[in-house]
Scaffold this motif. Structure first.
Motif, PDB file in Angstrom:
ATOM      1  N   PRO A  42       0.842  -1.204   0.000  1.00 51.70           N
ATOM      2  CA  PRO A  42       0.000   0.000   0.000  1.00 51.70           C
ATOM      3  C   PRO A  42       0.875   1.252   0.000  1.00 51.70           C
ATOM      4  O   PRO A  42       1.888   1.307   0.705  1.00 51.70           O
ATOM      5  N   VAL A  43       0.513   2.226  -0.802  1.00 49.92           N
ATOM      6  CA  VAL A  43       1.246   3.489  -0.848  1.00 49.92           C
ATOM      7  C   VAL A  43       0.248   4.645  -0.755  1.00 49.92           C
ATOM      8  O   VAL A  43      -0.937   4.497  -1.068  1.00 49.92           O
ATOM      9  N   THR A  44       0.753   5.789  -0.306  1.00 55.19           N
ATOM     10  CA  THR A  44      -0.060   7.002  -0.263  1.00 55.19           C
ATOM     11  C   THR A  44       0.227   7.823  -1.506  1.00 55.19           C
ATOM     12  O   THR A  44       1.389   8.119  -1.808  1.00 55.19           O
ATOM     13  N   GLU A  45      -0.807   8.162  -2.236  1.00 55.67           N
ATOM     14  CA  GLU A  45      -0.667   8.985  -3.433  1.00 55.67           C
ATOM     15  C   GLU A  45      -1.785  10.010  -3.453  1.00 55.67           C
ATOM     16  O   GLU A  45      -2.751   9.918  -2.690  1.00 55.67           O
ATOM     17  N   TYR A  46      -1.651  10.981  -4.331  1.00 54.30           N
ATOM     18  CA  TYR A  46      -2.624  12.065  -4.411  1.00 54.30           C
ATOM     19  C   TYR A  46      -3.085  12.220  -5.854  1.00 54.30           C
ATOM     20  O   TYR A  46      -2.405  11.790  -6.790  1.00 54.30           O
TER      21      TYR A  46
END
Length: 210
Positions: free
Chosen positions: A69-73
């Motif tokens: 899981p990664v945080t992206e915008y």
């Protein structure tokens, strides 16, 4: 439903008819299936091999999956012109060239927005040409749900910050294997985006290349 299957035909298909999946250029024909584990039995313990392959780059090389899981915008264009202008000002002030204020690195797009490579869910990637607005169902006109990105490369020279630790080391061959583990090649080494209708799974899938 607890299983998602993304299926494609490993031949070039030109999507020029209304109501079928489309690509900016010819590509694999894509279908999406939602299934129950209990209905499958042991049929998919051994993945089936296609009898023929039209394009070598359309047959993935089996490889180990390491889901992370990664945080992206979102793409800045998806958040409106005012936000996009603020991002540009921040990039110019932080990463700009003092001798040429118009020259700067688009770090938001490369390092924070829309993670590159193969992924499920999250924010849909957009290419260097910018944001064109939400993808809409050809049948009912509703906004489409972004399902997956299928990429020719996991990252490139501008998005190396997304590479796992250690994957930029080693010989050129090792680095290439880390960057292109599936050997899938789409278009001009582009990324295929897959969308389904948010109102009905029976409406046609939309796929395109970015």
């Amino acid at each position: 439903m607890d299983i998602l299957q993304i299926l494609w035909c490993p031949f070039q298909h030109v999507y020029d008819a209304r109501g079928v999946p489309y690509n900016g250029i010819a590509g694999p024909w894509v279908q999406v299936r939602y299934r129950h584990t209990a209905d499958l039995g042991d049929r998919f313990l051994t993945p089936p091999e296609p009898l023929a392959v039209g394009e070598p780059g359309y047959l993935p090389t089996p490889c180990l999956l390491r889901p992370e899981p990664v945080t992206e915008y979102p793409h800045p264009g998806a958040l409106g012109e005012e936000f996009e202008a603020r991002v540009e000002e921040w990039e110019m002030a932080t990463f700009g060239d003092p001798d040429d204020p118009e020259e700067y690195d688009p770090r938001y797009s490369w390092d924070l927005s829309t993670a590159p490579g193969w992924k499920l869910g999250g924010h849909e990637p957009w290419n260097y040409q910018g944001y064109y607005g939400p993808v809409r169902c050809a049948t009912c006109g509703s906004g489409m749900r972004f399902v997956a990105a299928i990429a020719s490369t996991e990252w490139d020279g501008g998005t190396e910050s997304w590479a796992p630790v250690g994957f930029l080391e080693g010989s050129p061959r090792d680095r290439r294997q880390c960057r292109e583990p599936t050997d899938v090649v789409l278009g001009r080494r582009e990324t295929m985006r897959v969308f389904t209708c948010s109102l009905s799974p029976d409406h046609p899938v939309i796929s395109d290349l970015m």
